[in-house]
Scaffold this active site. Structure first.
Site, short mmCIF file in Angstrom:
data_model
loop_
_atom_site.label_atom_id
_atom_site.label_comp_id
_atom_site.label_asym_id
_atom_site.label_seq_id
_atom_site.Cartn_x
_atom_site.Cartn_y
_atom_site.Cartn_z
N GLY A 91 -45.71 -13.11 -59.19
CA GLY A 91 -46.44 -14.16 -58.49
C GLY A 91 -47.49 -13.53 -57.60
N SER A 94 -45.35 -11.40 -55.05
CA SER A 94 -44.16 -10.64 -55.40
C SER A 94 -44.05 -10.42 -56.90
CB SER A 94 -42.90 -11.38 -54.92
OG SER A 94 -42.78 -12.62 -55.59
N THR A 95 -43.18 -9.47 -57.26
CA THR A 95 -42.71 -9.32 -58.63
C THR A 95 -41.19 -9.47 -58.60
OG1 THR A 95 -42.71 -6.92 -58.33
CG2 THR A 95 -44.57 -7.89 -59.52
N VAL A 96 -40.59 -9.87 -59.73
CA VAL A 96 -39.17 -10.18 -59.78
C VAL A 96 -38.52 -9.34 -60.87
CG1 VAL A 96 -37.45 -11.99 -60.09
CG2 VAL A 96 -39.61 -12.52 -58.96
N LYS A 111 -36.47 -9.48 -55.63
CA LYS A 111 -37.79 -10.04 -55.44
C LYS A 111 -38.53 -9.12 -54.49
CE LYS A 111 -40.18 -14.36 -54.27
NZ LYS A 111 -40.01 -15.78 -53.87
N ASP A 210 -42.04 -27.20 -53.31
CA ASP A 210 -42.38 -26.32 -54.44
C ASP A 210 -41.55 -26.49 -55.71
OD1 ASP A 210 -44.05 -24.49 -55.62
OD2 ASP A 210 -43.45 -22.81 -54.42
#
Length: 413
Positions: A91, A94-96, A111, A210
Protein backbone atom coordinates in the site's frame (compact mmCIF):
# COMPACT_ATOMS: atom_id res chain seq x y z
CA UNK A 1 -32.28 -4.18 22.75
CA UNK A 2 -29.27 -4.22 20.46
CA UNK A 3 -27.11 -2.68 23.18
CA UNK A 4 -28.09 -5.35 25.71
CA UNK A 5 -27.35 -8.11 23.26
CA UNK A 6 -24.02 -6.94 21.87
CA UNK A 7 -22.64 -4.40 24.28
CA UNK A 8 -21.71 -4.61 27.96
CA UNK A 9 -19.88 -2.03 30.05
CA UNK A 10 -17.23 -3.55 32.27
CA UNK A 11 -17.19 -2.42 35.91
CA UNK A 12 -13.75 -0.76 35.81
CA UNK A 13 -12.25 1.16 32.86
CA UNK A 14 -8.83 0.27 31.51
CA UNK A 15 -6.28 2.98 30.73
CA UNK A 16 -5.58 4.39 27.29
CA UNK A 17 -2.45 2.70 25.95
CA UNK A 18 -0.46 5.37 24.17
CA UNK A 19 1.61 4.04 21.24
CA UNK A 20 4.90 4.02 23.18
CA UNK A 21 3.31 2.14 26.08
CA UNK A 22 1.57 -0.19 23.66
CA UNK A 23 4.86 -1.12 21.99
CA UNK A 24 6.52 -1.54 25.41
CA UNK A 25 3.79 -3.88 26.55
CA UNK A 26 4.15 -6.04 23.45
CA UNK A 27 7.94 -5.93 23.69
CA UNK A 28 7.84 -7.35 27.22
CA UNK A 29 5.37 -10.03 26.20
CA UNK A 30 7.53 -11.06 23.24
CA UNK A 31 10.62 -11.60 25.37
CA UNK A 32 9.42 -14.97 26.67
CA UNK A 33 12.26 -17.46 26.53
CA UNK A 34 12.21 -20.29 24.01
CA UNK A 35 14.93 -22.89 24.57
CA UNK A 36 15.04 -23.90 20.92
CA UNK A 37 14.14 -22.23 17.64
CA UNK A 38 13.05 -24.02 14.52
CA UNK A 39 15.61 -23.89 11.76
CA UNK A 40 14.78 -21.33 9.02
CA UNK A 41 13.84 -22.88 5.71
CA UNK A 42 16.05 -22.32 2.72
CA UNK A 43 14.38 -20.61 -0.21
CA UNK A 44 15.63 -21.19 -3.79
CA UNK A 45 17.76 -18.56 -5.43
CA UNK A 46 16.21 -19.05 -8.88
CA UNK A 47 13.23 -16.86 -9.82
CA UNK A 48 11.57 -15.08 -12.72
CA UNK A 49 13.44 -11.80 -13.13
CA UNK A 50 11.39 -8.76 -14.10
CA UNK A 51 12.94 -6.12 -16.35
CA UNK A 52 14.42 -3.38 -14.11
CA UNK A 53 12.75 -0.72 -16.26
CA UNK A 54 9.28 -2.08 -15.45
CA UNK A 55 7.35 -0.72 -12.47
CA UNK A 56 6.21 -3.45 -10.09
CA UNK A 57 3.51 -3.32 -7.38
CA UNK A 58 4.19 -0.45 -4.93
CA UNK A 59 6.45 1.20 -7.52
CA UNK A 60 3.32 2.08 -9.47
CA UNK A 61 1.88 4.15 -6.61
CA UNK A 62 1.99 7.97 -6.81
CA UNK A 63 4.89 9.50 -4.88
CA UNK A 64 6.65 6.13 -4.53
CA UNK A 65 10.20 6.39 -3.19
CA UNK A 66 12.28 3.21 -2.95
CA UNK A 67 14.25 4.52 0.05
CA UNK A 68 11.06 4.81 2.11
CA UNK A 69 10.29 1.08 2.04
CA UNK A 70 12.15 -1.57 3.99
CA UNK A 71 14.10 -3.78 1.50
CA UNK A 72 12.58 -7.07 2.68
CA UNK A 73 13.81 -10.39 1.31
CA UNK A 74 11.90 -13.64 1.32
CA UNK A 75 13.73 -16.04 3.65
CA UNK A 76 14.96 -13.19 5.88
CA UNK A 77 14.54 -13.68 9.64
CA UNK A 78 13.23 -10.59 11.45
CA UNK A 79 13.75 -10.04 15.17
CA UNK A 80 15.42 -13.49 15.44
CA UNK A 81 12.12 -15.33 15.18
CA UNK A 82 9.93 -14.24 12.22
CA UNK A 83 11.03 -15.84 8.94
CA UNK A 84 9.49 -14.08 5.95
CA UNK A 85 8.02 -16.67 3.56
CA UNK A 86 5.90 -14.67 1.06
CA UNK A 87 4.74 -11.20 0.12
CA UNK A 88 0.98 -10.74 0.48
CA UNK A 89 0.42 -7.13 -0.56
CA UNK A 90 1.39 -3.47 -0.47
CA UNK A 91 0.00 0.00 0.00
CA UNK A 92 0.96 3.65 0.06
CA UNK A 93 2.39 3.34 3.57
CA UNK A 94 3.36 -0.31 3.97
CA UNK A 95 4.11 -3.73 2.55
CA UNK A 96 2.57 -6.92 3.99
CA UNK A 97 4.43 -10.22 4.45
CA UNK A 98 3.53 -13.71 5.59
CA UNK A 99 6.03 -15.03 8.13
CA UNK A 100 6.53 -18.20 10.18
CA UNK A 101 7.35 -17.90 13.86
CA UNK A 102 10.47 -20.01 14.46
CA UNK A 103 9.67 -20.21 18.17
CA UNK A 104 6.62 -22.30 17.35
CA UNK A 105 5.02 -23.55 14.15
CA UNK A 106 2.70 -20.57 13.70
CA UNK A 107 2.10 -18.00 10.98
CA UNK A 108 1.81 -14.25 11.36
CA UNK A 109 1.53 -11.26 9.08
CA UNK A 110 4.14 -8.52 9.26
CA UNK A 111 2.88 -5.12 8.16
CA UNK A 112 6.05 -3.08 7.57
CA UNK A 113 5.45 0.67 7.35
CA UNK A 114 7.48 3.20 5.40
CA UNK A 115 10.15 5.06 7.37
CA UNK A 116 8.62 8.47 6.56
CA UNK A 117 5.38 7.90 8.48
CA UNK A 118 5.54 10.72 11.02
CA UNK A 119 2.25 9.81 12.72
CA UNK A 120 1.03 6.20 12.69
CA UNK A 121 -2.73 6.61 13.03
CA UNK A 122 -3.35 2.86 13.04
CA UNK A 123 -0.98 2.36 15.98
CA UNK A 124 -2.78 5.14 17.84
CA UNK A 125 -6.16 3.44 17.26
CA UNK A 126 -4.77 0.05 18.32
CA UNK A 127 -3.41 1.74 21.45
CA UNK A 128 -6.78 3.34 22.17
CA UNK A 129 -9.08 0.33 21.74
CA UNK A 130 -7.68 -1.89 24.55
CA UNK A 131 -8.42 0.96 26.95
CA UNK A 132 -12.12 1.09 26.04
CA UNK A 133 -14.18 -0.03 29.04
CA UNK A 134 -16.45 -2.41 27.15
CA UNK A 135 -17.03 -6.04 26.42
CA UNK A 136 -18.78 -6.33 23.09
CA UNK A 137 -19.43 -9.25 20.75
CA UNK A 138 -18.47 -7.01 17.84
CA UNK A 139 -14.87 -6.91 19.02
CA UNK A 140 -14.41 -10.35 17.42
CA UNK A 141 -14.91 -8.63 14.05
CA UNK A 142 -12.10 -6.09 14.53
CA UNK A 143 -8.53 -7.02 13.63
CA UNK A 144 -6.23 -7.19 16.65
CA UNK A 145 -2.60 -6.15 16.98
CA UNK A 146 -0.53 -9.01 18.45
CA UNK A 147 2.88 -7.34 18.60
CA UNK A 148 4.58 -4.15 17.48
CA UNK A 149 8.24 -3.18 17.15
CA UNK A 150 10.62 -0.96 15.22
CA UNK A 151 12.82 -2.39 12.47
CA UNK A 152 16.00 -0.61 11.48
CA UNK A 153 16.48 -0.27 7.74
CA UNK A 154 19.26 1.27 5.63
CA UNK A 155 17.42 4.62 5.46
CA UNK A 156 15.58 4.83 8.76
CA UNK A 157 13.33 2.97 11.18
CA UNK A 158 10.08 1.22 10.25
CA UNK A 159 7.11 0.46 12.49
CA UNK A 160 6.16 -3.21 12.16
CA UNK A 161 2.82 -4.73 13.17
CA UNK A 162 2.45 -8.44 13.89
CA UNK A 163 -1.10 -9.66 13.23
CA UNK A 164 -3.04 -12.84 12.59
CA UNK A 165 -3.19 -13.56 8.82
CA UNK A 166 -6.46 -12.87 7.07
CA UNK A 167 -7.82 -14.25 3.83
CA UNK A 168 -8.95 -12.50 0.70
CA UNK A 169 -10.90 -9.28 0.71
CA UNK A 170 -14.66 -9.37 0.50
CA UNK A 171 -14.37 -7.71 -2.91
CA UNK A 172 -11.98 -10.41 -4.20
CA UNK A 173 -14.29 -13.14 -2.96
CA UNK A 174 -17.12 -11.42 -4.82
CA UNK A 175 -15.16 -11.52 -8.07
CA UNK A 176 -15.14 -15.33 -8.07
CA UNK A 177 -18.91 -15.59 -7.48
CA UNK A 178 -21.30 -16.25 -10.34
CA UNK A 179 -22.13 -12.91 -12.01
CA UNK A 180 -19.94 -11.26 -9.33
CA UNK A 181 -22.90 -11.31 -6.94
CA UNK A 182 -23.38 -12.95 -3.55
CA UNK A 183 -26.52 -14.92 -2.64
CA UNK A 184 -28.91 -12.91 -0.48
CA UNK A 185 -28.31 -15.14 2.59
CA UNK A 186 -24.54 -14.52 2.43
CA UNK A 187 -25.05 -10.76 2.19
CA UNK A 188 -27.33 -10.78 5.24
CA UNK A 189 -24.80 -12.77 7.30
CA UNK A 190 -21.96 -10.53 6.14
CA UNK A 191 -23.85 -7.35 7.05
CA UNK A 192 -24.69 -8.79 10.48
CA UNK A 193 -20.97 -9.14 11.21
CA UNK A 194 -20.02 -5.78 9.70
CA UNK A 195 -22.68 -3.99 11.75
CA UNK A 196 -21.68 -5.80 14.93
CA UNK A 197 -18.06 -4.70 14.42
CA UNK A 198 -19.06 -1.14 13.57
CA UNK A 199 -21.31 -0.95 16.62
CA UNK A 200 -18.30 -1.88 18.77
CA UNK A 201 -16.17 0.81 17.11
CA UNK A 202 -18.86 3.47 17.33
CA UNK A 203 -19.61 2.69 20.98
CA UNK A 204 -15.84 3.01 21.50
CA UNK A 205 -15.87 6.45 19.80
CA UNK A 206 -13.95 5.22 16.73
CA UNK A 207 -15.02 5.85 13.13
CA UNK A 208 -13.69 3.29 10.65
CA UNK A 209 -14.03 4.78 7.12
CA UNK A 210 -12.23 1.95 5.24
CA UNK A 211 -11.83 -1.74 4.30
CA UNK A 212 -12.88 -5.38 5.01
CA UNK A 213 -11.13 -8.76 4.86
CA UNK A 214 -12.27 -12.30 5.67
CA UNK A 215 -10.35 -14.16 8.38
CA UNK A 216 -8.74 -17.50 7.63
CA UNK A 217 -9.44 -20.30 10.10
CA UNK A 218 -7.35 -23.05 8.50
CA UNK A 219 -3.56 -22.67 8.74
CA UNK A 220 -3.05 -25.30 6.03
CA UNK A 221 -3.76 -22.53 3.50
CA UNK A 222 -0.82 -20.58 4.93
CA UNK A 223 1.58 -23.51 4.77
CA UNK A 224 0.57 -23.98 1.13
CA UNK A 225 1.56 -20.37 0.42
CA UNK A 226 4.98 -21.02 1.96
CA UNK A 227 5.42 -24.30 0.06
CA UNK A 228 4.38 -22.64 -3.19
CA UNK A 229 7.08 -20.00 -2.67
CA UNK A 230 9.67 -22.78 -2.48
CA UNK A 231 8.26 -24.77 -5.40
CA UNK A 232 7.78 -21.74 -7.63
CA UNK A 233 9.47 -18.58 -6.29
CA UNK A 234 7.68 -15.28 -6.80
CA UNK A 235 8.68 -13.15 -9.75
CA UNK A 236 10.70 -10.13 -8.67
CA UNK A 237 12.60 -7.13 -9.86
CA UNK A 238 16.13 -6.42 -8.68
CA UNK A 239 17.77 -3.00 -8.54
CA UNK A 240 21.15 -3.17 -6.82
CA UNK A 241 20.64 -5.13 -3.62
CA UNK A 242 16.92 -4.33 -3.42
CA UNK A 243 14.16 -6.68 -4.59
CA UNK A 244 10.57 -5.75 -5.40
CA UNK A 245 8.43 -8.90 -5.24
CA UNK A 246 5.13 -9.76 -6.88
CA UNK A 247 2.54 -10.53 -4.19
CA UNK A 248 1.03 -13.96 -3.84
CA UNK A 249 -2.71 -14.34 -4.35
CA UNK A 250 -3.98 -16.05 -1.21
CA UNK A 251 -7.30 -17.86 -1.44
CA UNK A 252 -9.24 -19.22 1.49
CA UNK A 253 -11.52 -17.36 3.83
CA UNK A 254 -13.89 -19.62 5.75
CA UNK A 255 -14.03 -17.48 8.87
CA UNK A 256 -15.43 -14.40 10.53
CA UNK A 257 -15.65 -11.17 8.60
CA UNK A 258 -12.97 -8.92 10.03
CA UNK A 259 -12.84 -5.12 9.85
CA UNK A 260 -9.23 -4.18 9.32
CA UNK A 261 -6.95 -1.43 8.02
CA UNK A 262 -7.54 1.03 10.84
CA UNK A 263 -5.01 3.46 9.38
CA UNK A 264 -7.83 5.74 8.24
CA UNK A 265 -9.88 5.35 11.42
CA UNK A 266 -10.62 8.41 13.57
CA UNK A 267 -10.95 8.66 17.34
CA UNK A 268 -13.67 11.03 18.51
CA UNK A 269 -17.22 11.93 17.56
CA UNK A 270 -16.69 14.81 15.10
CA UNK A 271 -14.15 15.37 12.34
CA UNK A 272 -13.57 17.34 9.15
CA UNK A 273 -11.64 16.92 5.91
CA UNK A 274 -11.49 14.13 3.35
CA UNK A 275 -12.10 10.52 4.33
CA UNK A 276 -13.34 7.26 2.79
CA UNK A 277 -12.70 5.77 -0.68
CA UNK A 278 -14.10 8.23 -3.24
CA UNK A 279 -17.12 6.19 -4.48
CA UNK A 280 -18.14 5.54 -0.85
CA UNK A 281 -17.73 9.14 0.26
CA UNK A 282 -20.73 10.54 2.12
CA UNK A 283 -22.19 13.91 0.96
CA UNK A 284 -21.15 15.76 4.12
CA UNK A 285 -17.53 14.74 3.47
CA UNK A 286 -17.66 15.92 -0.15
CA UNK A 287 -19.10 19.28 0.91
CA UNK A 288 -16.54 19.90 3.71
CA UNK A 289 -19.06 19.71 6.51
CA UNK A 290 -18.27 18.30 9.94
CA UNK A 291 -18.82 14.54 9.94
CA UNK A 292 -19.18 11.68 12.43
CA UNK A 293 -19.68 7.93 12.57
CA UNK A 294 -22.72 8.07 10.29
CA UNK A 295 -20.26 8.15 7.36
CA UNK A 296 -19.68 4.45 8.14
CA UNK A 297 -23.44 3.86 7.90
CA UNK A 298 -23.48 5.50 4.46
CA UNK A 299 -20.69 3.07 3.48
CA UNK A 300 -22.70 0.08 4.74
CA UNK A 301 -25.60 1.07 2.51
CA UNK A 302 -23.33 1.17 -0.52
CA UNK A 303 -21.58 -2.06 0.50
CA UNK A 304 -24.92 -3.86 0.73
CA UNK A 305 -25.88 -2.55 -2.70
CA UNK A 306 -22.58 -3.56 -4.29
CA UNK A 307 -22.79 -7.10 -2.87
CA UNK A 308 -26.28 -7.65 -4.32
CA UNK A 309 -26.55 -5.54 -7.46
CA UNK A 310 -24.60 -5.50 -10.74
CA UNK A 311 -24.31 -1.73 -11.11
CA UNK A 312 -22.74 0.38 -8.36
CA UNK A 313 -24.63 3.49 -7.33
CA UNK A 314 -21.54 5.73 -7.47
CA UNK A 315 -18.09 5.52 -9.02
CA UNK A 316 -15.10 7.68 -9.87
CA UNK A 317 -16.40 9.99 -12.61
CA UNK A 318 -13.36 12.15 -13.33
CA UNK A 319 -9.80 11.11 -12.45
CA UNK A 320 -8.33 14.47 -13.44
CA UNK A 321 -10.51 16.94 -11.57
CA UNK A 322 -11.74 16.46 -8.01
CA UNK A 323 -14.15 19.37 -8.46
CA UNK A 324 -15.73 17.80 -11.55
CA UNK A 325 -15.84 14.39 -9.89
CA UNK A 326 -17.65 15.91 -6.91
CA UNK A 327 -20.18 17.57 -9.23
CA UNK A 328 -21.00 14.29 -11.01
CA UNK A 329 -21.10 12.44 -7.69
CA UNK A 330 -23.54 14.91 -6.11
CA UNK A 331 -25.66 15.03 -9.28
CA UNK A 332 -26.10 11.26 -9.12
CA UNK A 333 -26.98 11.46 -5.41
CA UNK A 334 -29.62 14.06 -6.26
CA UNK A 335 -31.11 11.86 -8.97
CA UNK A 336 -31.22 8.79 -6.69
CA UNK A 337 -32.22 10.38 -3.39
CA UNK A 338 -34.07 13.50 -4.46
CA UNK A 339 -33.02 17.08 -3.63
CA UNK A 340 -31.35 17.67 -0.26
CA UNK A 341 -33.44 19.37 2.46
CA UNK A 342 -32.82 23.02 3.30
CA UNK A 343 -31.36 22.06 6.69
CA UNK A 344 -28.60 20.16 4.87
CA UNK A 345 -28.01 22.98 2.37
CA UNK A 346 -27.52 25.49 5.20
CA UNK A 347 -24.64 23.52 6.73
CA UNK A 348 -22.05 24.47 4.10
CA UNK A 349 -21.47 27.41 1.79
CA UNK A 350 -20.28 24.94 -0.84
CA UNK A 351 -23.81 23.65 -1.39
CA UNK A 352 -24.58 26.86 -3.33
CA UNK A 353 -22.30 25.60 -6.13
CA UNK A 354 -24.69 22.73 -6.78
CA UNK A 355 -28.23 23.64 -5.65
CA UNK A 356 -30.33 26.79 -5.35
CA UNK A 357 -31.98 27.65 -2.02
CA UNK A 358 -34.95 25.40 -2.88
CA UNK A 359 -32.72 22.39 -3.53
CA UNK A 360 -32.99 22.54 -7.32
CA UNK A 361 -29.86 21.24 -9.06
CA UNK A 362 -27.70 23.85 -10.81
CA UNK A 363 -24.27 22.17 -10.61
CA UNK A 364 -21.63 22.01 -13.40
CA UNK A 365 -22.53 18.40 -14.27
CA UNK A 366 -25.74 17.12 -15.87
CA UNK A 367 -28.38 15.60 -13.63
CA UNK A 368 -28.81 11.93 -14.66
CA UNK A 369 -32.22 11.14 -16.11
CA UNK A 370 -34.22 7.97 -15.64
CA UNK A 371 -31.92 6.80 -12.84
CA UNK A 372 -33.63 5.79 -9.59
CA UNK A 373 -32.98 3.26 -6.85
CA UNK A 374 -36.04 1.35 -8.06
CA UNK A 375 -34.79 1.15 -11.66
CA UNK A 376 -31.36 -0.10 -10.57
CA UNK A 377 -32.53 -2.72 -8.04
CA UNK A 378 -32.88 -5.77 -10.28
CA UNK A 379 -31.65 -8.74 -8.24
CA UNK A 380 -34.36 -9.26 -5.63
CA UNK A 381 -38.12 -9.49 -6.14
CA UNK A 382 -41.31 -9.03 -4.16
CA UNK A 383 -41.12 -8.31 -0.43
CA UNK A 384 -37.34 -8.92 -0.37
CA UNK A 385 -36.83 -6.15 -2.91
CA UNK A 386 -39.12 -3.75 -1.02
CA UNK A 387 -37.31 -4.42 2.27
CA UNK A 388 -33.92 -4.03 0.61
CA UNK A 389 -34.85 -0.66 -0.92
CA UNK A 390 -36.19 0.51 2.44
CA UNK A 391 -32.93 -0.65 4.05
CA UNK A 392 -30.81 1.33 1.58
CA UNK A 393 -32.97 4.45 1.94
CA UNK A 394 -32.62 4.21 5.73
CA UNK A 395 -28.83 4.48 5.38
CA UNK A 396 -28.39 6.77 2.36
CA UNK A 397 -29.92 9.92 3.83
CA UNK A 398 -28.74 13.46 3.18
CA UNK A 399 -28.94 14.35 6.85
CA UNK A 400 -26.47 12.17 8.79
CA UNK A 401 -28.66 12.20 11.92
CA UNK A 402 -31.50 10.60 9.95
CA UNK A 403 -29.43 7.53 9.10
CA UNK A 404 -29.94 4.51 11.31
CA UNK A 405 -27.23 3.70 13.83
CA UNK A 406 -25.26 0.45 13.48
CA UNK A 407 -27.43 -1.13 16.18
CA UNK A 408 -30.69 -0.01 14.57
CA UNK A 409 -29.48 -1.17 11.16
CA UNK A 410 -28.67 -4.62 12.60
CA UNK A 411 -32.37 -5.10 13.40
CA UNK A 412 -33.76 -3.85 10.11
CA UNK A 413 -36.06 -6.52 8.60
Amino acid sequence: MFARRLFHRSPSPRPYLYPSALMSRFAVASQAHYSTLLQPRKFPSGFEAINPSEKVEEEQLPFYNRDNYYPMRIGEVIKDCYQVVAKLGYGTNSTVWLCRDLREQKYWVLKVHVNTLKHNQELEVFGYLPGVSTEHLGKAHIRQLEDSFKLKGPNGKHNVFVMIPLGMSLRTLQEIQKDNLFPQTIVVKSLDQVLSGLDFLHESDVIHTDNLLIAITNDSVLSEVEDDEIRQPSARKQVGDTFTYVSRYMLGGAGLLTICDLGQARIGSEHSGNAMPVPYRAPEVILNMKWGNSVDIWSVGLLAWDLLERESLFRVYDHESEEQNNAFHLATMTALLGPPPSEFLNRSKETSKYWDEDGKWKGPAPLPTGKTLESLANTLTGDDRDRFLDFVRSLLCWLPEERLTAGQTYYHP
